[in-house]
Each structure stands twice: as structure tokens, then as C-alpha cells.
Design a protein around this motif. Structure first.
Motif, mmCIF file in Angstrom:
data_model
loop_
_atom_site.group_PDB
_atom_site.id
_atom_site.type_symbol
_atom_site.label_atom_id
_atom_site.label_comp_id
_atom_site.label_asym_id
_atom_site.label_seq_id
_atom_site.Cartn_x
_atom_site.Cartn_y
_atom_site.Cartn_z
ATOM 1 N N ALA A 109 11.570 -14.027 22.844
ATOM 2 C CA ALA A 109 10.963 -13.483 21.624
ATOM 3 C C ALA A 109 9.667 -12.733 21.881
ATOM 4 C CB ALA A 109 10.724 -14.597 20.619
ATOM 5 N N SER A 110 9.061 -12.935 23.052
ATOM 6 C CA SER A 110 7.798 -12.244 23.320
ATOM 7 C C SER A 110 7.998 -10.732 23.360
ATOM 8 C CB SER A 110 7.214 -12.718 24.656
ATOM 9 O OG SER A 110 8.103 -12.424 25.717
ATOM 10 N N VAL A 111 9.031 -10.308 24.072
ATOM 11 C CA VAL A 111 9.234 -8.881 24.299
ATOM 12 C C VAL A 111 9.636 -8.192 22.988
ATOM 13 C CG1 VAL A 111 10.413 -7.180 25.732
ATOM 14 C CG2 VAL A 111 9.985 -9.465 26.638
ATOM 15 N N SER A 112 10.615 -8.786 22.293
ATOM 16 C CA SER A 112 11.064 -8.176 21.040
ATOM 17 C C SER A 112 9.998 -8.304 19.955
ATOM 18 C CB SER A 112 12.393 -8.791 20.590
ATOM 19 O OG SER A 112 12.590 -10.048 21.173
ATOM 20 N N GLY A 113 9.281 -9.425 19.927
ATOM 21 C CA GLY A 113 8.234 -9.618 18.925
ATOM 22 C C GLY A 113 7.101 -8.624 19.092
ATOM 23 N N LEU A 114 6.749 -8.364 20.329
ATOM 24 C CA LEU A 114 5.672 -7.406 20.599
ATOM 25 C C LEU A 114 6.048 -6.020 20.082
ATOM 26 C CD1 LEU A 114 2.973 -6.680 22.097
ATOM 27 C CD2 LEU A 114 4.408 -6.097 24.057
ATOM 28 N N HIS A 115 7.307 -5.656 20.302
ATOM 29 C CA HIS A 115 7.779 -4.345 19.832
ATOM 30 C C HIS A 115 7.610 -4.229 18.317
ATOM 31 C CE1 HIS A 115 10.310 -0.785 19.355
ATOM 32 N NE2 HIS A 115 10.911 -1.432 18.370
ATOM 33 N N GLY A 116 8.067 -5.248 17.595
ATOM 34 C CA GLY A 116 7.965 -5.216 16.129
ATOM 35 C C GLY A 116 6.514 -5.184 15.676
ATOM 36 N N PHE A 117 5.698 -5.989 16.335
ATOM 37 C CA PHE A 117 4.266 -6.055 16.005
ATOM 38 C C PHE A 117 3.642 -4.662 16.116
ATOM 39 C CE2 PHE A 117 -0.183 -7.054 16.480
ATOM 40 C CZ PHE A 117 -0.380 -8.311 15.915
ATOM 41 N N ASN A 118 3.943 -4.004 17.223
ATOM 42 C CA ASN A 118 3.329 -2.689 17.462
ATOM 43 C C ASN A 118 3.923 -1.588 16.587
ATOM 44 O OD1 ASN A 118 1.552 -3.715 19.334
ATOM 45 N ND2 ASN A 118 2.890 -3.282 21.083
ATOM 46 N N LYS A 119 5.251 -1.618 16.388
ATOM 47 C CA LYS A 119 5.898 -0.582 15.588
ATOM 48 C C LYS A 119 5.505 -0.682 14.121
ATOM 49 C CE LYS A 119 9.201 2.083 16.370
ATOM 50 N NZ LYS A 119 9.491 3.390 16.956
ATOM 51 N N ALA A 120 5.417 -1.925 13.627
ATOM 52 C CA ALA A 120 5.189 -2.129 12.199
ATOM 53 C C ALA A 120 3.831 -1.577 11.760
ATOM 54 C CB ALA A 120 5.284 -3.612 11.868
ATOM 55 N N VAL A 121 2.879 -1.624 12.652
ATOM 56 C CA VAL A 121 1.555 -1.116 12.283
ATOM 57 C C VAL A 121 1.313 0.242 12.947
ATOM 58 C CG1 VAL A 121 0.556 -3.369 11.800
ATOM 59 C CG2 VAL A 121 0.516 -2.504 14.136
ATOM 60 N N GLU A 122 2.425 0.916 13.190
ATOM 61 C CA GLU A 122 2.388 2.253 13.801
ATOM 62 C C GLU A 122 1.461 2.279 15.008
ATOM 63 O OE1 GLU A 122 1.434 4.612 10.376
ATOM 64 O OE2 GLU A 122 3.557 5.010 10.009
ATOM 65 N N ASN A 123 1.645 1.292 15.838
ATOM 66 C CA ASN A 123 0.901 1.197 17.090
ATOM 67 C C ASN A 123 -0.614 1.095 16.900
ATOM 68 O OD1 ASN A 123 3.243 1.178 18.562
ATOM 69 N ND2 ASN A 123 3.262 3.400 18.829
ATOM 70 N N ARG A 124 -1.025 0.675 15.663
ATOM 71 C CA ARG A 124 -2.455 0.554 15.388
ATOM 72 C C ARG A 124 -3.143 -0.384 16.379
ATOM 73 N NH1 ARG A 124 -3.189 -2.778 10.349
ATOM 74 N NH2 ARG A 124 -3.033 -4.396 11.928
ATOM 75 N N ASP A 125 -2.452 -1.526 16.655
ATOM 76 C CA ASP A 125 -3.040 -2.511 17.555
ATOM 77 C C ASP A 125 -2.610 -2.312 19.000
ATOM 78 O OD1 ASP A 125 -4.500 -3.687 15.621
ATOM 79 O OD2 ASP A 125 -2.997 -5.195 15.131
ATOM 80 N N ALA A 126 -1.825 -1.265 19.253
ATOM 81 C CA ALA A 126 -1.418 -1.030 20.637
ATOM 82 C C ALA A 126 -2.672 -0.839 21.478
ATOM 83 C CB ALA A 126 -0.524 0.199 20.721
ATOM 84 N N GLY A 127 -2.597 -1.308 22.694
ATOM 85 C CA GLY A 127 -3.801 -1.293 23.507
ATOM 86 C C GLY A 127 -4.556 -2.602 23.391
ATOM 87 N N LYS A 128 -4.174 -3.422 22.397
ATOM 88 C CA LYS A 128 -4.808 -4.736 22.256
ATOM 89 C C LYS A 128 -3.771 -5.845 22.282
ATOM 90 C CE LYS A 128 -7.822 -2.639 18.895
ATOM 91 N NZ LYS A 128 -7.880 -2.593 17.439
#
Lengths: 585, 193
Positions: A385-404
Motif C-alpha cells: 500500500a505504500s507505493v500505491s498510496g503515495l501515488h494517490g496522495f500526490n495525484k489527488a493534490v496535484e503534486n502539491r506535496d510532491a517533494g515532501k
């Protein structure tokens, strides 16, 4: 000859005696030893599969080919294998097939407390539940006849206290083997709508026949006590607690076949007592069945839905003897499990904590990185779930938190179900950084080989998945490898990949320090004159480090000289004596 | 009348070698003709955490676990662990404890301190305690790893099993080259003050 065996060893013996010749499993506490003991018996072909679904399907293939087969998994593993299970119910088997599933009430080593009996009901297949090692052997052995007579896969339900408790067994002679060649039968084995529609009535009719079997079979037994007013229905470990606490004055209907449940047998038992009680850990499965029969029954009004029972739990509910020990007036400091000294995950976790990264975690030893003092993990759900969860986390906020944000996943867990998530990251293009913590073994369950280690279950050389090539093959262009003992490299690579606007993988590679072939360095020492007690080293949560008499101290019996704390010390107080010696030479 | 079952808890810190102690004890008790159950939890708790093994024997054993107030003996590999399981100790029970101290994580991080006089406090409440430096005895015998056998030596004083049966079980359980060390550790534990 009488022998003490844990339930899991007894299951392995029973499978063998019952004619099992193929076992495919994925490790998971408390089920792992079933397959490990089976693998010690050269008569059986045993394998670690990448996950439980693969294991279950491989076992089905063996059954189809005419070889009695088995797979073993923990309760949450059956979620992964649920897809084949439900349709296996329709196809039935050729040679017998057993799925061993081990529940973990009280969650000694699990992320939830689910009750596997629901799967037996939902998939409409029989489930056996032994109450000690002797029954574990007997039930596993006899499961194959049941499987073949009723043309169905059989579930064998274990729980932690049966799986990991040793009791006396007397191993028997293996049953004679027979040849049951595969015969093409599309209507039985191809589950497309036209054929599945014909199979479903067969499944329902089978349940009727199994219910009739439950009425008379000796997997279930009545233990009647003359004059007893209370009658208790129980199975597995709950039966043992009832027997211990109130066994001399209640009648017991002891169920070994927990799905399907008998009807007339339960009615008769209920009629023989004034008060009907069901004692079962986890969900009210037996109780619900009794209620559906219109019986007046007590169950969860007396016993919890949560955790394990014991003899005292039963005694309190049904009026047995409850004992009291000693109590101390002060709290004894807790001793939770810790990550080992020299754990190769510690250095990378240090970088993650330092950079305040939101970490989507996974299942393994590295989950322990969530604890004090690093608090490096934000969530842990299930395998992969880490890999798929991270994808959803980043996509849902339009990569707002990407990099963090980053995902952490072990090598075995990545093989289990992380790779599909990585395909998703690549295909659906999220700005995600996945960290594979490659320690070259399946650690948490006690060192099982996996497809990335280059060895099979017997320890023989095997094909080795090349993680770098695999990640590149699914479309990840940036794949970096770091040594987690090198803090500077961890920090630099992590910062670079977090900053990179696109998917990337960091492989943190170093074998588990507990592996026998790993050579460790001499223990480090602290120079008390240089130590300023800044406690920078204490942020690691290394069990070899402590503060004694106001200064950092390293326990030489635990320290493996990994050098991570040495890199954190700004005052050069932590030293490698052997290195000094080398310089002196 | 219910047949008496004897309850022994073996407790310590993951990695201290309680597995061998329970293996030896289990085998010995089976050979002595008892019904036996030995129960422990594998997995997460192995890694430096508090570990417990339940050993139960008698004419017929049902439950695999020992409940609060039921342990006739608590054999502890570490001082703090000997105290931790006090609620499991039967009123007439006995704690056999190695006085070695191993800091748990809250002590390491400074969130708590190691309670040094905890065994004395337990004894003040009336509990029977045999506290001794089993590590020193093991080292005297020739290996610090023989702590488990030194502790079993002390336990043996209270069980109705002949001394030579214990030494036979040691010979059957440990590797041949370590038999004499372990026999010595057992003897030192048996005779310890």
C-alpha cells in the motif's frame, strides 16, 4: 513416538501424511513455520511464492495436475488470495487441496484482527479448526479425503495460540499415494458465465451435503457432563479455555468443522441444557448461526469481540476460579520490540526524519521506524500500500506535496505487491519517490528467501530479480542505489530525488545485519571527554546507545560498528578503535 | 478433584536464549511422562522486546497459556522482566531471576529510569524470590550463553525430577561440544546461594 510440536509443525506433518506433495506459500506470522517445516521434508515440493494469490493459484495448478497440494498464509494473506478462493469454490479440485490460514487474535504480529471464518462462509467451502497440535496433524491429514470426497478446497484455520503452542503429537504413517491424472473438463474448470452458472447449483448442493456431514462427523464432538445446566459451544483455543476454567461442570459441543455448521446437532445439544452459551474469539459466527436457528443463546453478551481469551476470561463469565497475582505500586518501564542495532534501515530513516518527509509506509520490520525517537512513518495499511498510496496522495493534490513525500517498502513486500503500484506511478505519471529498503531477505517473519535474494526456500541458488532493471522496465528512468550506512549519501540522494519533478526510485541496499553471512565491524566506543551530551546520537533509537552518568555509552555486546551514530556526532566522541589501530600501524 | 498442573513462565528479552530453555524443559517433561504444553509468541516481539514462554505440565493440560496469578515459577533472564510478570505469579509461587540488567527503550531514551530495587519491593509484598547472578555462574562454567541452563539448575531444585534426568536432557539438547559447559552451569545454578 510422542513428540512435542508447535501446531504449525504438526500441520506440516499432517499435510505430508495426508499425501500432500506440493506446497506454495507466502510467509506471514503466525503461519510461516507450516511451510518452513514442510520444506524440511524432501518428499514435498515447497516454494515461497511472491504473494498469497500466486501461492494459492500454484497450489490449485498442482491439484489440477493430480497432486495433493497446500498453501499457507496469515489471515490478511487470505485477503490477497481471496480472488482465486471464491472461484476455486466453483471449480472444485482434482487432487485434494488445503489452504491453511492463521488468524492472530490480540494482534501479536498483525495489522488487524479479522476473523477468517467469514471467508469460509462467503466462499462456501468447508473449514476445519484444530484445538491443539495433535488435532492440527489429524485435521490436516484428513483434510484431503474431505477435499476429494466433496470436491472442494478445504480451509484449515489456525490461530496464534494453536500455531505457536507445542503439545504432544504422535506422527503416523503417510497415507498411500495414488495417481489422479488431469482430465480435460471445461465445464468444471473454465469459469466463464455459461459454465459458472452450471457450477453454482453444485456449490449449493455441496453445502447441503457438507451440512449433513457436519451432523455426524467426528470433527465435531459432544462432551456431556451429567447434570450440567450450562452447555457451551466452542472450537479451537476457546475450547481449551472453557475446558480449563469450567470443563468439569459444563457440557461442551466442541466443533472441529466450523463451516458449514450442523443444525440438528446444535438443536439437540441446546435442548440438553438449560443455558446455551457460545464461547468464540473474534466475531460471533457460531452465535449468529444459533440465533438463525431460533435458539436462545448467550455469546458476545458475555465475551469480547476483541483480543484473545484465557481461562480467567471464561471463568469470570461462567463462574469459575479466578486467580490473583502480585501487583507492584510502581509502573515497570515497557519493553517494546526495537529495531536491531545496525539495522540498515536506520540511516535512511534518519534522513527521512531530518527532511520532514511524509512517509507512506508498508508492512515489515521497517514499520518499527514509526516509533520513538524517529517517528519516521506516517501510515501503514497493508502489503504494497505504500507505493500505491503515495501515488494517490500526490495525484489527488496535484503534486502539491510532491517533494515532501516518499514511500518506503521492503524488498519482499515490493515483490509481493509493490511492483503493481510502481507500474501505476509510471503509467499514471505522479511525481513520486519510492524507496525500496532492500535488505536481501524477508526480515519480519524470520528470514525467508524471496525472488530478490537469489536463493529458494531450500537455500539453493535461484533466479534473482534485478530491482534496478525491473524498475526501469516499468518506465522509471531515475533509479538510484545508496548504502544506508552512508548518511551523507542518503541525505544527498533523497534531496535530489525529492526535488526531481517526476517518478523516481531509491534502492537503499544493505543486507539485514542478522543474516549469518553478514560480517559486522568491531563495536564503537564513546570518548567521555569529548562527549558533550548533545544527544544527537540518541535520535537514532539504537538499542546499543544509552546515556550513562551523563555521557553517551555504547553497549559493546550489541553494537555492530555500523558507524551511523559516529557520523551524527559533531564532536568526534564516537570512535572506531580498530580504525585508530590501523592508522597507528 | 482437579489434577494439579504445574505452571512455569520463562521470561526475558528477545534474543536471550529462552528458546533453548523451553525446548530442554519440554523434552524432559515429555520423557518424564507428563502431558505438556509449551507456548510462545513468535514474530515482532523477538526483536529486543519482552518475551514470554509458558510451560505447563501435569497429567492433562488444556489451556496453552498461564493466566494471572497462576504461575508456580517465573524463571526470568533479566531483573526487570522478573518484576514485570509479578501479576502472573501465584500467591505461593516463586520468581527465579537473573540479576542482569538490560535497559528497555524508555530507559535508553531517558523517558524512564531503571527501577533498581524492584525485586526487593516485590519481596516485601510477600513473593518468594531467588535472585542471583546467573550470568556470572554461566561465565564461571565457561560461556555467558549458558545463563539459561544456570537458571534451569536453580529451577530443578524445586521440581520432582531426578538430577540425572536433567543432565541427560542437557546432553540431548545442546551441541556435543557444549555439554560439559552446560552441565557445569546447571550444577552451579542448582547449588547457587
Amino acid at each position: 513416538m510422542k513428540k512435542l510440536m508447535i501446531g504449525n509443525e504438526a500441520v506440516a506433518r499432517g499435510l505430508f501424511e495426508g499425501g500432500c506433495r506440493f506446497v506454495s506459500s507466502y510467509p506471514g506470522t503466525p503461519s510461516t513455520e507450516i511451510t518452513e517445516f514442510a520444506a524440511k521434508n524432501d518428499a514435498m515440493t515447497c516454494e515461497w511464492a511472491p504473494n498469497e494469490k500466486v501461492a494459492c493459484e500454484a497450489a490449485f495448478g498442482a491439484s489440477l495436475a493430480g497432486v495433493r497440494s497446500a498453501c499457507a498464509m496469515k489471515h490478511v494473506g487470505l485477503n490477497v488470495a481471496a480472488d482465486p478462493l471464491f472461484t476455486l469454490s466453483y471449480t472444485g479440485v482434482n487432487a485434494g487441496m488445503v489452504i491453511c490460514v492463521a488468524d492472530d487474535p490480540a494482534m501479536h504480529s498483525s495489522q488487524n484482527e479479522q476473523d477468517s471464518r467469514h471467508y469460509a462462509i462467503a466462499a462456501k467451502v468447508p473449514m476445519l479448526e484444530p484445538a491443539d497440535s495433535a488435532e492440527a496433524l489429524d485435521f490436516a491429514r484428513r483434510a484431503y479425503a474431505l477435499s476429494e470426497e466433496f470436491d472442494t478446497v478445504v480451509l484449515l484455520r489456525m490461530c496464534t495460540r494453536i500455531a505457536h503452542s507445542q503439545s504432544i503429537v504422535e506422527p503416523g504413517e503417510p497415507l498411500p499415494l495414488f495417481d489422479k491424472p488431469y482430465i480435460k473438463n471445461p465445464e468444471k474448470y473454465i469459469m466463464m458465465p455459461a459454465f459458472a452458472k452450471k457450477r453454482h447449483p453444485i456449490v449449493e448442493e455441496r453445502t447441503e451435503r457438507l451440512t449433513a456431514f457436519a451432523e455426524t462427523c467426528d470433527f465435531n464432538r459432544e462432551e456431556l457432563v451429567a447434570g450440567a445446566k450450562i452447555g457451551v459451544i466452542a472450537s479451537g483455543t476457546a475450547y481449551q479455555y472453557v475446558k480449563e476454567a469450567v470443563g468439569e461442570r459444563v457440557s461442551i459441543l466442541k466443533l472441529g468443522l466450523v463451516n458449514p455448521l450442523p443444525v440438528e446437532r446444535i438443536r439437540r445439544f441446546a435442548a440438553s441444557v438449560e443455558r446455551l452459551v457460545v464461547c468464540e474469539e473474534l466475531d460471533p459466527v457460531l452465535e449468529t448461526h444459533c440465533r438463525a436457528l431460533g435458539l436462545s443463546v448467550e455469546g458476545k453478551s458475555l465475551f469480547s469481540l476483541i483480543g484473545e481469551f484465557s481461562q480467567s476470561v471464561v471463568a469470570k463469565a461462567l463462574g469459575g476460579e479466578v486467580h490473583e497475582g502480585y501487583s507492584l505500586d510502581e509502573a515497570v518501564p515497557v519493553r517494546p520490540p526495537v529495531r536491531c542495532a545496525g539495522c540498515p534501515r536506520r540511516g535512511l530513516y534518519c534522513s527521512l526524519a531530518k527532511n520532514k518527509v511524509t512517509v507512506i509506509g508498508d508492512i515489515g520490520c521497517y514499520t518499527l521506524g514509526a516509533q520513538a525517537p524517529l517517528f519516521a512513518v506516517d501510515t501503514t495499511l497493508c502489503m504494497g500500500a505504500s507505493v500505491s498510496g503515495l501515488h494517490g496522495f500526490n495525484k489527488a493534490v496535484e503534486n502539491r506535496d510532491a517533494g515532501k513525500t516518499a514511500a518506503v517498502i521492503g524488498d519482499s513486500t515490493f515483490m509481493h505487491s509493490g511492483i503493481t503500484g510502481l507500474v501505476n506511478i509510471s503509467y499514471n505519471a505522479s511525481n513520486s519517490t519510492v524507496i525500496i529498503l532492500d535488505n536481501s531477505i524477508t526480515g519480519m517473519t524470520g528470514h525467508q528467501q524471496n525472488p530478490t535474494t537469489g536463493y529458494n526456500i531450500k537455500g539453493d541458488p535461484a533466479a534473482k530479480v534485478d530491482l534496478e532493471t525491473l524498475c526501469r522496465a516499468v518506465g522509471i528512468e531515475r533509479v538510484r542505489v545508496v548504502d544506508p550506512y552512508d548518511l551523507e549519501a542518503c541525505d544527498r540522494v533523497l534531496k535530489e530525488e525529492l526535488a526531481y519533478p517526476g517518478p523516481s526510485v531509491i534502492i537503499s541496499r544493505r543486507p539485514c545485519v542478522l543474516l549469518k553471512y553478514v560480517k559486522t565491524a568491531p563495536p564503537l566506543t564513546v570518548d567521555p571527554d569529548r562527549c558533550r551530551t548533545c544527544k544527537a546520537c540518541m535520535k537514532l533509537g539504537c538499542p546499543a546507545l544509552s546515556i550513562r552518568d551523563g555521557k553517551a555509552k555504547i553497549d559493546a555486546t550489541l553494537c555492530v560498528g555500523c558507524g551511523v551514530c559516529e557520523q551524527l556526532c559533531r564532536f568526534d566522541a564516537i570512535q572506531n578503535r580498530s580504525a585508530d589501530k590501523k592508522e597507528a600501524l | 478433584m482437579k489434577k494439579k498442573v504445574t505452571n512455569i513462565m520463562i521470561v526475558g528479552v528477545g534474543g536471550q536464549g529462552s528458546l533453548l530453555a523451553s525446548k530442554l524443559l519440554g523434552r524432559l517433561l515429555v520423557d518424564e511422562g507428563y502431558d505438556v504444553k509449551v507456548s510462545e509468541v513468535h514474530g515482532m516481539s523477538q526483536r529486543g522486546g519482552s518475551v514470554v514462554t509458558y510451560v505447563r505440565f501435569g497429567e492433562k493440560v488444556t489451556s496453552p497459556i498461564i493466566d494471572l496469578g497462576e504461575a508456580d515459577f517465573i524463571v526470568s533472564f533479566e531483573k526487570l522482566e522478573g518484576a514485570r510478570y509479578a501479576p502472573w505469579l501465584a500467591r505461593e509461587g516463586r520468581v527465579i531471576v537473573n540479576t542482569q540488567e538490560i535497559d528497555p527503550m524508555p530507559v535508553i531514551t531517558g523517558a524512564a529510569s531503571y527501577p533498581s530495587d524492584i525485586l526487593e519491593k516485590l519481596a516485601a509484598k510477600g513473593a518468594s524470590i531467588d535472585a542471583f547472578d546467573a550470568l556470572a555462574l554461566a561465565e564461571e562454567a565457561g560461556s555467558s550463553k549458558a545463563v539459561n541452563i544456570a537458571l534451569l539448575g536453580r529451577l530443578a531444585r524445586y521440581l520432582d525430577i531426578p538430577y540425572e534426568k536433567w543432565t541427560e536432557a542437557i546432553a540431548k539438547t545442546v551441541a556435543e561440544k557444549f555439554v560439559s559447559i552446560n552441565e557445569k552451569a546447571f550444577s552451579l545454578g542448582y547449588q547457587s546461594e
